[in-house]
Design a protein around this motif. Structure first.
Motif, PDB file in Angstrom:
ATOM      1  N   MET A   1       0.827  -1.208   0.000  1.00 54.29           N
ATOM      2  CA  MET A   1       0.000   0.000   0.000  1.00 54.29           C
ATOM      3  C   MET A   1       0.860   1.255   0.000  1.00 54.29           C
ATOM      4  SD  MET A   1      -3.055  -1.094   2.655  1.00 54.29           S
ATOM      5  CE  MET A   1      -3.788   0.546   2.533  1.00 54.29           C
ATOM      6  N   ALA A   2       1.930   1.242   0.814  1.00 57.38           N
ATOM      7  CA  ALA A   2       2.810   2.412   0.862  1.00 57.38           C
ATOM      8  C   ALA A   2       3.517   2.614  -0.472  1.00 57.38           C
ATOM      9  CB  ALA A   2       3.834   2.238   1.989  1.00 57.38           C
ATOM     10  N   ASP A   3       4.011   1.537  -1.067  1.00 58.98           N
ATOM     11  CA  ASP A   3       4.703   1.661  -2.350  1.00 58.98           C
ATOM     12  C   ASP A   3       3.755   2.130  -3.460  1.00 58.98           C
ATOM     13  OD1 ASP A   3       6.973   0.830  -1.101  1.00 58.98           O
ATOM     14  OD2 ASP A   3       6.876  -1.245  -1.807  1.00 58.98           O
ATOM     15  N   PHE A   4       2.547   1.609  -3.460  1.00 63.74           N
ATOM     16  CA  PHE A   4       1.583   2.016  -4.487  1.00 63.74           C
ATOM     17  C   PHE A   4       1.194   3.483  -4.318  1.00 63.74           C
ATOM     18  CE2 PHE A   4      -2.648   2.009  -6.547  1.00 63.74           C
ATOM     19  CZ  PHE A   4      -2.257   1.535  -7.798  1.00 63.74           C
ATOM     20  N   THR A   5       1.055   3.929  -3.059  1.00 64.27           N
ATOM     21  CA  THR A   5       0.742   5.344  -2.810  1.00 64.27           C
ATOM     22  C   THR A   5       1.869   6.233  -3.288  1.00 64.27           C
ATOM     23  OG1 THR A   5      -0.595   4.719  -0.880  1.00 64.27           O
ATOM     24  CG2 THR A   5       0.143   7.009  -1.021  1.00 64.27           C
ATOM     25  N   CYS A   6       3.121   5.849  -3.017  1.00 65.86           N
ATOM     26  CA  CYS A   6       4.256   6.638  -3.481  1.00 65.86           C
ATOM     27  C   CYS A   6       4.318   6.665  -5.012  1.00 65.86           C
ATOM     28  CB  CYS A   6       5.557   6.070  -2.905  1.00 65.86           C
ATOM     29  SG  CYS A   6       5.754   6.304  -1.125  1.00 65.86           S
TER      30      CYS A   6
END
Length: 399
Positions: free
Chosen positions: A27-32
Motif C-alpha cells: 500500500m505504501a509503495d503504491f501510494t508513493c
C-alpha cells in the motif's frame, strides 16, 4: 545485527532477497508510485506549456519521467542509489520531479542523516541549475529558486519527521518488550527465592527432628541389649520426634499450597524457645550447656525476626553436633544487647568415641550463612585444632 522490525523500517536492503512485502508495504509503495505519477503529470503539463523549452524536448522529458516513476518501485531495495540517480534526472526532466521527491523522502526515512545531508544538499544545489536550463514562465528566477529549495527542504524534513516517529514507536515497543522480559525474570527470581526459602525452612525444621530419629534408631540397632529404661526412653524420643516432624511437614506443605506460615496454629519459634530446644536435646541424651549472657537475660525481649534467625542457627548447630560429635558436651552461648547486636555461638570439643555414619551434605551451614546475610549479619564456622567445631553468628539488633 539489526532486529527484523528495525531492518524492515530503516534498512530494507538488509532484509534479504527472500523477504516479501507485507500488505502495508504494498500500500505504501503504491501510494508513493501514484504520488510520483500525479506530480509527474503536473510537471509534464508545465513542460508542454513552457515557451522556453525547445520543441521535441517535451517528449523526451515525459519518457524520462515515466522511467523515473517506474523506478520508484526500487526505492525499498536501493534508497541511496535511487535518490542519487534522481538528482541529475530531476535536472533534465520536470516530469521526473515527483519521482525525485519520493526518492528523497524515502532516503530521509530509511537512511541515517549523513546520507540525507549529502544527497539532500546536492539536490538543493542543483535547483538554480534546473531553473537556469528551464526557466519558469510564471515566476522570476529568484522566486523559482526559493520555491524549489523550500519544496526540497520540506520533503527532507517530512521524511526525517517520519523516521523520528518510527524510531520513537520502535523504542517504545522495545521498552515494552524489555519491561515484559524483566517482569518475567523478576517473577522467576521471586519464585526461585521462594523455593530456596522453603527448602531452607524444610531443612532447618526437619533436619533437627530426623537427626534425633536417626541417632536413637541407630542406638537401638547397635545396642539391642540396652537396659529397658534406655530403650523406652529412646522409643519415646523417636515417637515424639516423628510426631513433631510430621507436624512441621504439614506446616511446610500448607505454605506450599498457598496457606500462611502459621496455618497449622503453631507459631514460628523465636529465641524464647531456646530453653525448650536445649531441654529437648538433653532429653535425647546430649550434654548441652546454655550460657545466656544478654544484658537483659529475658529472651522474650529479643525481636521476633531476630529471635527466629538466632533460633534456627542454634537448632542447626545442635543438630550438627548431635550428628558429628555424639557424646561431646555442647556449649550454646548468647551475648549482646540492643544497639550492639546479638552474638550466638555453638561450640563442641572432639567426640569421645567413634562417630556413626550419619548422612549429611553441608547444606545446613550454607543455609545458615544465607539466613545471617539476609538479616544483615555475619556467620562463620571452623574446626578446632583438637578436633572440635565452633560456629558463630552475629546479627544486628536495633536499639
Amino acid at each position: 545485527m539489526l532486529p527484523s522490525a528495525v531492518a524492515r523500517e530503516f534498512d530494507p536492503s538488509r532484509v534479504g532477497p527472500k523477504s516479501r512485502r507485507t500488505v502495508r508495504d504494498w500500500m505504501a509503495d503504491f501510494t508513493c508510485f501514484l504520488a510520483a505519477v500525479f506530480l509527474g503529470m503536473l510537471g509534464a503539463d508545465a513542460v508542454a506549456d513552457n515557451p522556453h523549452i525547445a520543441q521535441g524536448y517535451a517528449e523526451f522529458d515525459q519518457v524520462l519521467g515515466a522511467l523515473a516513476c517506474a523506478a520508484v518501485w526500487l526505492r525499498r531495495r536501493w534508497p541511496v542509489g535511487l535518490a542519487l540517480v534522481m538528482v541529475p534526472i530531476s535536472v533534465a526532466s520536470d516530469t521526473a520531479g515527483g519521482a525525485a521527491a519520493v526518492a528523497l523522502f524515502t532516503l530521509a526515512v530509511h537512511r541515517p542523516f549523513r546520507y540525507v545531508a549529502w544527497i539532500g544538499g546536492l539536490s538543493i544545489a542543483v535547483v538554480p541549475l534546473t531553473f537556469w536550463l528551464r526557466p519558469d514562465p510564471a515566476m522570476s528566477y529568484g522566486v523559482a529558486i526559493a520555491f524549489g529549495v523550500l519544496l526540497t527542504g520540506a520533503v527532507i524534513g517530512w521524511g526525517m519527521f517520519v523516521r523520528s516517529r518510527r524510531e520513537l514507536l520502535l523504542s517504545l515497543r522495545d521498552r515494552a518488550v524489555r519491561a515484559e522480559n524483566e517482569a518475567a525474570l523478576r517473577a522467576e527470581q521471586a519464585q526461585r527465592l521462594a523455593r530456596e526459602d522453603i527448602a531452607r525452612e524444610m531443612h532447618d525444621v526437619l533436619a533437627h527432628r530426623l537427626t534425633l530419629l536417626s541417632v536413637h534408631a541407630g542406638a537401638l540397632e547397635f545396642r539391642p541389649d540396652a537396659p529397658r529404661e534406655e530403650i523406652v526412653r529412646a522409643a519415646g524420643v523417636i515417637r515424639e520426634s516423628s510426631h513433631e516432624a510430621l507436624q512441621d511437614l504439614r506446616q511446610v506443605i500448607g505454605v506450599l499450597r498457598g496457606g500462611e506460615a502459621d496455618a497449622s496454629g503453631r507459631p514460628q519459634p523465636t529465641l524464647a524457645a531456646l530453653d525448650t530446644l536445649v531441654a529437648e536435646s538433653r532429653d535425647a541424651g546430649m550434654k548441652v550447656v546454655l550460657a545466656n549472657r544478654l544484658t537483659d537475660p529475658d529472651l522474650d525481649t529479643v525481636p521476633a525476626a531476630l529471635g527466629r534467625t538466632a533460633y534456627r542457627i542454634a537448632q542447626e548447630g545442635l543438630t550438627n553436633a548431635r550428628k558429628h560429635a555424639p557424646g561431646a558436651e555442647v556449649t550454646v552461648t548468647v551475648t549482646g544487647a540492643p544497639g550492639e547486636g546479638l552474638t550466638l555461638s555453638v561450640r563442641n570439643p572432639a567426640p569421645p568415641g567413634d562417630v556413626p555414619e550419619v548422612p549429611g551434605s553441608g547444606q545446613g551451614l550454607i543455609g545458615l550463612a544465607e539466613r545471617a546475610s539476609l538479616a544483615g549479619g555475619r556467620f562463620g564456622h571452623r574446626a578446632g585444632p583438637d578436633g572440635g567445631f565452633h560456629l558463630e553468628a552475629w546479627l544486628p539488633w536495633a536499639s
